[in-house]
Motif scaffolding. Structure first.
Motif, PDB file in Angstrom:
ATOM      1  N   GLU A  62      11.327   8.363   0.410  1.00  0.00           N
ATOM      2  CA  GLU A  62      11.690   9.679   0.947  1.00  0.00           C
ATOM      3  C   GLU A  62      12.769   9.581   2.018  1.00  0.00           C
ATOM      4  O   GLU A  62      13.146  10.590   2.607  1.00  0.00           O
ATOM      5  CB  GLU A  62      10.454  10.365   1.528  1.00  0.00           C
ATOM      6  N   GLY A  63      13.229   8.372   2.322  1.00  0.00           N
ATOM      7  CA  GLY A  63      14.256   8.196   3.342  1.00  0.00           C
ATOM      8  C   GLY A  63      13.721   7.931   4.738  1.00  0.00           C
ATOM      9  O   GLY A  63      14.474   7.924   5.709  1.00  0.00           O
ATOM     10  N   PHE A  64      12.424   7.714   4.869  1.00  0.00           N
ATOM     11  CA  PHE A  64      11.815   7.414   6.159  1.00  0.00           C
ATOM     12  C   PHE A  64      12.086   5.958   6.515  1.00  0.00           C
ATOM     13  O   PHE A  64      11.862   5.066   5.709  1.00  0.00           O
ATOM     14  CB  PHE A  64      10.305   7.666   6.085  1.00  0.00           C
ATOM     15  N   THR A  65      12.571   5.713   7.718  1.00  0.00           N
ATOM     16  CA  THR A  65      12.834   4.359   8.195  1.00  0.00           C
ATOM     17  C   THR A  65      11.762   3.960   9.194  1.00  0.00           C
ATOM     18  O   THR A  65      11.474   4.689  10.137  1.00  0.00           O
ATOM     19  CB  THR A  65      14.221   4.259   8.864  1.00  0.00           C
ATOM     20  N   GLY A  74      -0.179   8.195   9.955  1.00  0.00           N
ATOM     21  CA  GLY A  74      -0.705   9.084   8.931  1.00  0.00           C
ATOM     22  C   GLY A  74       0.263   9.316   7.795  1.00  0.00           C
ATOM     23  O   GLY A  74       1.472   9.358   7.999  1.00  0.00           O
ATOM     24  N   PHE A  75      -0.302   9.460   6.606  1.00  0.00           N
ATOM     25  CA  PHE A  75       0.470   9.747   5.403  1.00  0.00           C
ATOM     26  C   PHE A  75      -0.181  10.914   4.680  1.00  0.00           C
ATOM     27  O   PHE A  75      -1.391  10.917   4.453  1.00  0.00           O
ATOM     28  CB  PHE A  75       0.500   8.538   4.454  1.00  0.00           C
ATOM     29  N   TYR A  76       0.619  11.906   4.329  1.00  0.00           N
ATOM     30  CA  TYR A  76       0.152  12.994   3.484  1.00  0.00           C
ATOM     31  C   TYR A  76       0.528  12.683   2.045  1.00  0.00           C
ATOM     32  O   TYR A  76       1.646  12.255   1.775  1.00  0.00           O
ATOM     33  CB  TYR A  76       0.783  14.331   3.884  1.00  0.00           C
ATOM     34  N   VAL A  77      -0.421  12.902   1.151  1.00  0.00           N
ATOM     35  CA  VAL A  77      -0.176  12.725  -0.277  1.00  0.00           C
ATOM     36  C   VAL A  77      -0.472  14.042  -0.977  1.00  0.00           C
ATOM     37  O   VAL A  77      -1.097  14.942  -0.398  1.00  0.00           O
ATOM     38  CB  VAL A  77      -1.009  11.558  -0.855  1.00  0.00           C
ATOM     39  N   ASP A  78      -0.033  14.160  -2.216  1.00  0.00           N
ATOM     40  CA  ASP A  78      -0.114  15.436  -2.927  1.00  0.00           C
ATOM     41  C   ASP A  78      -1.497  15.792  -3.458  1.00  0.00           C
ATOM     42  O   ASP A  78      -1.837  16.973  -3.535  1.00  0.00           O
ATOM     43  CB  ASP A  78       0.887  15.453  -4.092  1.00  0.00           C
ATOM     44  N   THR A  79      -2.285  14.790  -3.847  1.00  0.00           N
ATOM     45  CA  THR A  79      -3.557  15.091  -4.508  1.00  0.00           C
ATOM     46  C   THR A  79      -4.704  14.254  -3.945  1.00  0.00           C
ATOM     47  O   THR A  79      -4.499  13.187  -3.366  1.00  0.00           O
ATOM     48  CB  THR A  79      -3.473  14.807  -6.023  1.00  0.00           C
ATOM     49  N   LYS A  80      -5.922  14.752  -4.173  1.00  0.00           N
ATOM     50  CA  LYS A  80      -7.121  14.003  -3.802  1.00  0.00           C
ATOM     51  C   LYS A  80      -7.196  12.689  -4.578  1.00  0.00           C
ATOM     52  O   LYS A  80      -7.680  11.684  -4.066  1.00  0.00           O
ATOM     53  CB  LYS A  80      -8.373  14.835  -4.073  1.00  0.00           C
ATOM     54  N   GLU A  81      -6.700  12.718  -5.807  1.00  0.00           N
ATOM     55  CA  GLU A  81      -6.727  11.509  -6.635  1.00  0.00           C
ATOM     56  C   GLU A  81      -5.889  10.394  -6.001  1.00  0.00           C
ATOM     57  O   GLU A  81      -6.244   9.217  -6.092  1.00  0.00           O
ATOM     58  CB  GLU A  81      -6.234  11.813  -8.055  1.00  0.00           C
ATOM     59  N   GLU A  82      -4.798  10.755  -5.349  1.00  0.00           N
ATOM     60  CA  GLU A  82      -3.982   9.749  -4.660  1.00  0.00           C
ATOM     61  C   GLU A  82      -4.755   9.143  -3.484  1.00  0.00           C
ATOM     62  O   GLU A  82      -4.675   7.934  -3.247  1.00  0.00           O
ATOM     63  CB  GLU A  82      -2.674  10.354  -4.164  1.00  0.00           C
ATOM     64  N   VAL A  83      -5.489   9.966  -2.767  1.00  0.00           N
ATOM     65  CA  VAL A  83      -6.326   9.448  -1.678  1.00  0.00           C
ATOM     66  C   VAL A  83      -7.349   8.476  -2.248  1.00  0.00           C
ATOM     67  O   VAL A  83      -7.551   7.380  -1.716  1.00  0.00           O
ATOM     68  CB  VAL A  83      -7.024  10.599  -0.916  1.00  0.00           C
ATOM     69  N   ASP A  84      -7.977   8.850  -3.362  1.00  0.00           N
ATOM     70  CA  ASP A  84      -8.957   7.973  -4.012  1.00  0.00           C
ATOM     71  C   ASP A  84      -8.323   6.662  -4.470  1.00  0.00           C
ATOM     72  O   ASP A  84      -8.949   5.601  -4.373  1.00  0.00           O
ATOM     73  CB  ASP A  84      -9.622   8.685  -5.188  1.00  0.00           C
ATOM     74  N   ARG A  85      -7.093   6.712  -4.963  1.00  0.00           N
ATOM     75  CA  ARG A  85      -6.408   5.477  -5.387  1.00  0.00           C
ATOM     76  C   ARG A  85      -6.150   4.559  -4.184  1.00  0.00           C
ATOM     77  O   ARG A  85      -6.305   3.340  -4.287  1.00  0.00           O
ATOM     78  CB  ARG A  85      -5.118   5.800  -6.126  1.00  0.00           C
ATOM     79  N   PHE A  86      -5.765   5.136  -3.050  1.00  0.00           N
ATOM     80  CA  PHE A  86      -5.613   4.329  -1.836  1.00  0.00           C
ATOM     81  C   PHE A  86      -6.942   3.670  -1.475  1.00  0.00           C
ATOM     82  O   PHE A  86      -6.990   2.486  -1.161  1.00  0.00           O
ATOM     83  CB  PHE A  86      -5.130   5.186  -0.652  1.00  0.00           C
ATOM     84  N   LEU A 108       0.800  -1.224   0.000  1.00  0.00           N
ATOM     85  CA  LEU A 108       0.000   0.000   0.000  1.00  0.00           C
ATOM     86  C   LEU A 108       0.830   1.269   0.000  1.00  0.00           C
ATOM     87  O   LEU A 108       0.438   2.272  -0.583  1.00  0.00           O
ATOM     88  CB  LEU A 108      -0.929   0.027   1.217  1.00  0.00           C
ATOM     89  N   PHE A 109       1.969   1.241   0.684  1.00  0.00           N
ATOM     90  CA  PHE A 109       2.728   2.463   0.882  1.00  0.00           C
ATOM     91  C   PHE A 109       4.103   2.455   0.217  1.00  0.00           C
ATOM     92  O   PHE A 109       4.905   3.355   0.427  1.00  0.00           O
ATOM     93  CB  PHE A 109       2.879   2.744   2.385  1.00  0.00           C
ATOM     94  N   ASP A 110       4.393   1.427  -0.565  1.00  0.00           N
ATOM     95  CA  ASP A 110       5.630   1.318  -1.342  1.00  0.00           C
ATOM     96  C   ASP A 110       6.902   1.311  -0.494  1.00  0.00           C
ATOM     97  O   ASP A 110       7.953   1.779  -0.920  1.00  0.00           O
ATOM     98  CB  ASP A 110       5.722   2.428  -2.401  1.00  0.00           C
ATOM     99  N   PHE A 111       6.811   0.799   0.724  1.00  0.00           N
ATOM    100  CA  PHE A 111       8.011   0.623   1.538  1.00  0.00           C
ATOM    101  C   PHE A 111       8.781  -0.589   1.038  1.00  0.00           C
ATOM    102  O   PHE A 111       8.197  -1.523   0.489  1.00  0.00           O
ATOM    103  CB  PHE A 111       7.642   0.388   3.011  1.00  0.00           C
ATOM    104  N   GLU A 112      10.077  -0.560   1.209  1.00  0.00           N
ATOM    105  CA  GLU A 112      10.930  -1.685   0.835  1.00  0.00           C
ATOM    106  C   GLU A 112      11.554  -2.279   2.087  1.00  0.00           C
ATOM    107  O   GLU A 112      12.002  -1.545   2.976  1.00  0.00           O
ATOM    108  CB  GLU A 112      12.037  -1.221  -0.116  1.00  0.00           C
ATOM    109  N   LEU A 113      11.592  -3.590   2.134  1.00  0.00           N
ATOM    110  CA  LEU A 113      12.210  -4.281   3.252  1.00  0.00           C
ATOM    111  C   LEU A 113      13.723  -4.153   3.144  1.00  0.00           C
ATOM    112  O   LEU A 113      14.314  -4.515   2.133  1.00  0.00           O
ATOM    113  CB  LEU A 113      11.800  -5.752   3.258  1.00  0.00           C
ATOM    114  N   GLN A 114      14.341  -3.613   4.172  1.00  0.00           N
ATOM    115  CA  GLN A 114      15.793  -3.440   4.187  1.00  0.00           C
ATOM    116  C   GLN A 114      16.478  -4.548   4.972  1.00  0.00           C
ATOM    117  O   GLN A 114      17.577  -4.977   4.623  1.00  0.00           O
ATOM    118  CB  GLN A 114      16.170  -2.087   4.800  1.00  0.00           C
ATOM    119  N   GLU A 115      15.835  -4.986   6.044  1.00  0.00           N
ATOM    120  CA  GLU A 115      16.442  -5.995   6.906  1.00  0.00           C
ATOM    121  C   GLU A 115      15.341  -6.677   7.698  1.00  0.00           C
ATOM    122  O   GLU A 115      14.360  -6.061   8.086  1.00  0.00           O
ATOM    123  CB  GLU A 115      17.429  -5.326   7.872  1.00  0.00           C
TER     124      GLU A 115
END
Length: 117
Positions: A39-42, A64-76, A19-26
């Motif tokens: 964005e560099g958030f761990t 909470g996650f802020y996104v740039d557009t209403k369309e992104e909220v709708d996609r979620f 859902l949030f495009d995080f990548e597993l590092q370890e």
């Protein structure tokens, strides 16, 4: 670094990946997973069953996650409905100056996706 205690580490890593495009590092067995976003958030996920028992959070706690557009909220919202993580009648709403979607996952953790655009 931010830590969230969860009951099911596999479910939690899958949710943050899908859902949030995080990548597993370890990953340290079934106890801890370290994930990063673009964005560099761990984010550190720890399995509460292995460490401390059922997680409890203070009243009002949410992720909470802020996104740039209403369309992104709708996609979620569409992805959540498709994965049956939210009911179709629980869509985003205009509130507090933003366009916001709330949903619960991972055994009751409240999530928020908001755009102020």
């Amino acid at each position: 670094m931010n830590k969230i205690r969860v009951i099911d580490l596999n479910e939690a890593t899958g949710l943050f990946r899908d859902l949030f495009d995080f990548e597993l590092q370890e990953r340290k067995g079934d106890v801890i997973a370290v994930m990063n976003d673009k964005e560099g958030f761990t984010l550190v996920l720890s399995c509460s069953a292995a460490l401390e028992g059922v997680p409890t959070y203070p009243e009002g706690f949410h992720v909470g996650f802020y996104v740039d557009t209403k369309e992104e909220v709708d996609r979620f919202y569409d992805r959540l409905v498709g994965k049956k993580l939210i009911q179709p009648d629980q869509g985003p709403k205009n509130m507090r100056g933003g366009y916001t979607l709330y949903f619960k996952a991972l055994d009751g953790i409240l999530f928020e996706i908001t755009s102020f655009a």
